[in-house]
Design an enzyme around this catalytic site. Structure first.
Site, PDB file in Angstrom:
ATOM      1  N   GLU A   1       9.332  -3.641   5.394  1.00 28.49           N
ATOM      2  CA  GLU A   1       9.935  -4.474   4.351  1.00 28.49           C
ATOM      3  C   GLU A   1      10.915  -3.682   3.484  1.00 28.49           C
ATOM      4  OE1 GLU A   1       6.489  -6.284   2.393  1.00 28.49           O
ATOM      5  OE2 GLU A   1       6.581  -7.926   3.827  1.00 28.49           O
TER       6      GLU A   1
ATOM      7  N   ASP B   1      -0.480 -11.288   7.776  1.00 31.80           N
ATOM      8  CA  ASP B   1      -0.407 -10.877   6.378  1.00 31.80           C
ATOM      9  C   ASP B   1      -1.391 -11.638   5.497  1.00 31.80           C
ATOM     10  OD1 ASP B   1       0.370  -9.668   4.077  1.00 31.80           O
ATOM     11  OD2 ASP B   1       2.340 -10.613   3.932  1.00 31.80           O
TER      12      ASP B   1
ATOM     13  N   GLU C   1      -2.770 -13.814  -3.127  1.00 28.82           N
ATOM     14  CA  GLU C   1      -1.362 -14.130  -2.845  1.00 28.82           C
ATOM     15  C   GLU C   1      -1.236 -15.413  -2.027  1.00 28.82           C
ATOM     16  OE1 GLU C   1       0.748 -11.045  -0.735  1.00 28.82           O
ATOM     17  OE2 GLU C   1       2.457 -12.343  -0.321  1.00 28.82           O
TER      18      GLU C   1
HETATM   19  C1  GCV Z   1       3.475  -4.903  -1.448  1.00 25.22           C
HETATM   20  C2  GCV Z   1       3.291  -8.964   1.833  1.00 25.22           C
HETATM   21  C3  GCV Z   1       3.539  -9.265   0.387  1.00 25.22           C
HETATM   22  C4  GCV Z   1       4.338  -8.169  -0.284  1.00 25.22           C
HETATM   23  C5  GCV Z   1       3.593  -6.842  -0.074  1.00 25.22           C
HETATM   24  C6  GCV Z   1       3.458  -6.625   1.426  1.00 25.22           C
HETATM   25  C7  GCV Z   1       2.689  -5.357   1.739  1.00 25.22           C
HETATM   26  O1  GCV Z   1       4.477  -9.049   2.547  1.00 25.22           O
HETATM   27  O2  GCV Z   1       4.173 -10.489   0.278  1.00 25.22           O
HETATM   28  O3  GCV Z   1       4.460  -8.471  -1.636  1.00 25.22           O
HETATM   29  O4  GCV Z   1       4.262  -5.780  -0.679  1.00 25.22           O
HETATM   30  O5  GCV Z   1       2.747  -7.686   1.978  1.00 25.22           O
HETATM   31  O6  GCV Z   1       1.499  -5.477   1.981  1.00 25.22           O
HETATM   32  O7  GCV Z   1       3.260  -4.287   1.749  1.00 25.22           O
END
Ligand code: GCV
Length: 685
Positions: free
Chosen positions: A276, A349, A377
């Site tokens: 990411e 995720d 989340e």
């Molecule tokens: C910390 C998901 C979440 C992100 C998070 C990522 C991760 O994509 O939406 O906010 O970033 O996981 O675990 O690194």
């Protein structure tokens, strides 16, 4: 007759209502630590003694002095019991109990064990004996806290860490936090977000980190930091951060020296690399192993560890679910002994339901740990009551078949099958600066149950819920039973009203609150779009991960490969995760897939309403402040459940072309109306 009835009514009314007025307002800030302080008279009747002057032993004495209303207690360190690690044994009778431990922190854990038993009203059998050795060595909380005090995916206010005030001023909440963690055995905290600011490793911030590490130490908590792989370039002024360059290695070595001078028991680094948009070794053509090993070598002289995340995916792969396995399995065996691969519980995720990550059944020559998400989340933020222990257990107890049956994820990571050095488990914290720490009062149970399972993954979700309810609210069985029932149903209810039958990631873009199965942003990454996951068309719905599709099933060991591949044997809870099936597909109960989807969403809505009704009936047992707060959030949850049901069913109906069965509640909304909802929720990172 009428008068008598009226009198009875009055009595009932009085009995039910008076306690409400008497229960003091409660902001939930005490968490589950609601021990009653013992009176001076009781304290005078018993002694609490320890020969050890270690700070953790002294904390144990202090906690028992303050709150133990029972017999004499002796705290003893036994140097022969190395195999107990940080566990303990409690033995004794009605006159005297002895807590024995190998490490001083074991005495504190033993003290909290006793206080927990006292709190839930346990009768102490005669003779009494209990032994506990934790199943994971490192029981970790990952804070996704940024230095500006926003919290990525945090729903309980700002970060607890008042970076601007540290190191000079110390919030009393730091110690309360440490105490809460110690009471459930959490012994490792990563203070900052995995999307890490390089500044955390600057000398200024390290001074602040030192203060927290010093405060947490007596509670047995070791501090780790998330490290940004580009730190040498960003804060060290180097040209780049190539892990194979001498200057880069020297920079990290100097940094490590600086850190360990300040914090001699510093734990190590957690790293999110090449994921990411985060930097990593691949930026320089190096592998994850080369990147992780460079840092591991730097920390090795200090016994430091590297937790290296396997959460990687990029837009070019045909199936995001396959990528971590594809990248990490070839590296199995190449990691240093002080590297642990940190793998999310599922391959996508933290979805409401995922099959376990296939890497757990595949990595055999490297160390690996599970990462769970405690913060919600993908489960309604801090608005929805979703008790997560059943989700945690589902992964931990899942059989990977790596070494025949009973090679559960827990056993693949707790040292049973592999020499783990230090075995570990991580949970992304749901803690913030809110008075009640977690936003929803019931989200405290997720912090609690994560800690309890990290200590002992064989505990049941039901038992943990029961002890949490008793400690946090009330011991009356008329309260405990229905609340436990709500908690135990809540995860499945959320799956039903959000994403039943293996559907996944059909959330609103970016903030992930609420449904957006129609979501489509021109030119955006496909693997961030709901259609990528649900593949709905007139011919059916679901992601074909069998040999005719992405073949992600091949990443699982037999017999799972076969079980998941065959639509007839695939668990229906994962049907649309592994298969693309026609709307008319016949489910095992005889319903068509379409009808079954409708019924599942409807069941989720009914459960959410049942939770409201149940809570309303329990008003007499709860102080007004917590009662009303939970009541308000349950109403939001019910409302959201209807929103989810209507959005997903109305959208999928445009493909399925089938009526919604008459025996469920018809949609309350219009699809076009729902599509207009755009929540202005910022995703902080
Ligand atoms: C910390 C998901 C979440 C992100 C998070 C990522 C991760 O994509 O939406 O906010 O970033 O996981 O675990 O690194």
């Amino acid at each position: 007759m009428f008068t008598r009835f009226y009198k009875i009514y009055l009595i009932i009314f009085t009995v039910v209502w008076i306690p409400v007025g008497l229960l003091q307002a409660d902001d939930g800030s005490q968490l589950w630590l609601r021990y009653d302080r013992v009176s001076a008279q009781i304290a005078a009747l018993r002694t609490i003694s320890s020969k050890s002057s270690h700070a953790s032993a002294q904390l144990a004495v202090q906690e028992l002095e303050n709150y133990w209303a029972g017999q004499h207690i002796e705290l003893v360190l036994d140097q022969r019991k190395q195999s107990w690690k940080d566990g303990y044994q409690i033995q004794g009778n009605s006159q005297k109990l002895r807590i024995t431990a190998y490490q001083p922190i074991g005495l504190l854990y033993g003290a909290y064990d006793l206080l927990r038993r006292q709190q839930v009203g346990q009768e102490f059998s005669e003779p009494f004996e209990v032994s506990e050795i934790p199943t994971f060595d490192l029981r970790v909380l990952n804070h996704w806290d940024n230095l500006d005090r926003t919290v990525e995916r945090g729903y309980a206010g700002h970060s607890l860490w008042l970076w601007d005030e540290l190191p000079g001023s110390i919030s009393p909440r730091y110690v309360q936090y440490a105490r809460a963690n110690a009471s459930i055995g959490i012994n490792t905290v990563v203070l900052n977000n995995v999307n890490a600011s390089p500044q955390i490793l600057s000398s200024t911030y390290l001074q602040k980190v030192k203060v927290l590490a010093d405060l947490f130490r007596p509670y047995g908590i070791q501090v780790y930091l998330s490290a940004n792989f580009s730190s040498p370039a960003v804060i060290g002024g180097l040209d780049d951060s190539d892990p194979l360059r001498d200057e880069v290695q020297q920079w990290w070595a100097m940094k490590a020296k600086e850190i360990y001078n300040l914090i001699p028991d510093f734990g190590g680094f957690l790293v999110k690399a090449n994921s990411e948009g985060q930097p990593g070794p691949q930026d320089y053509g190096r592998t994850h192993a080369e990147g992780a090993n460079m840092l591991a070598d730097v920390l090795q002289p200090y016994n430091g560890l590297i937790m290296w995340r396997a959460f990687v995916y990029n837009p070019t792969t045909e199936d995001r679910a396959k990528q971590a396995y594809a990248e990490f399995l070839p590296l199995d065996g190449q990691f240093r002994d002080n590297v642990i691969i940190q793998t999310k519980n599922g391959a996508i995720d933290f979805q409401p339901r995922e099959p376990f990550h296939p890497l757990f059944g595949a990595i055999k020559k490297s160390k690996q740990m599970v990462e769970f998400q405690i913060t919600q989340e993908y489960l309604g933020f801090s608005n929805h009551l979703v008790y997560l222990a059943p989700l945690f257990k589902e992964t931990l107890d899942a059989d990977t078949y790596a070494y025949g049956s009973n090679s559960t994820v827990a056993k693949m990571t707790d040292g049973t099958y592999h020499q783990q050095g230090k075995s570990a488990i991580a949970g992304v914290a749901n803690i913030g600066a809110d008075d009640n720490w977690t936003g929803h009062h019931f989200a405290q149970a997720n912090w609690y149950s994560y800690g309890r399972l990290a200590w002992n993954h064989t505990l049941s979700a039901a038992d943990i819920a029961e002890e949490w309810i008793q400690a946090t609210f009330d011991k009356d069985p008329n309260f405990v039973k229905p609340v436990k029932d709500v908690m135990l149903k809540s995860r499945e209810a959320a799956v039903n009203y959000m994403m039943p039958l293996g559907l996944h990631h059909i959330f609103a873009f970016d903030h992930h609150y609420g449904p957006e199965p129609w979501g489509d942003i021109p030119n955006a990454r496909a693997d961030w779009m709901p259609w990528y996951y649900h593949n709905a068309s007139t011919s059916g719905v679901g992601f074909d991960r069998t040999a005719t599709g992405s073949n992600a099933v091949a990443q699982y060991n037999e017999p799972l490969q076969q079980i998941y591949s065959d639509v007839a044997t695939c668990p229906e809870t994962l049907l649309l995760w592994f298969h693309h099936v026609p709307w008319t597909y016949q489910m095992r109960n005889g319903n068509t897939l379409w009808d079954e989807l409708c019924y599942r969403y409807d069941a989720g809505v009914s459960d959410a309403r049942h939770f409201q009704k149940q809570w309303d009936e329990l008003e007499a047992y709860v102080d007004k402040e917590r009662f009303l707060d939970v009541q308000k959030r349950l109403a939001i949850q019910s409302h959201d459940a209807v929103w989810w049901k209507d959005a997903v069913l109305l959208y999928f109906q445009t493909f399925a072309n089938k009526p919604i069965p008459h025996d469920i509640e018809p949609p309350k909304h219009q699809l076009e109306e729902l599509k207009k909802i755009k929540l202005n929720l910022k995703h902080h990172n």
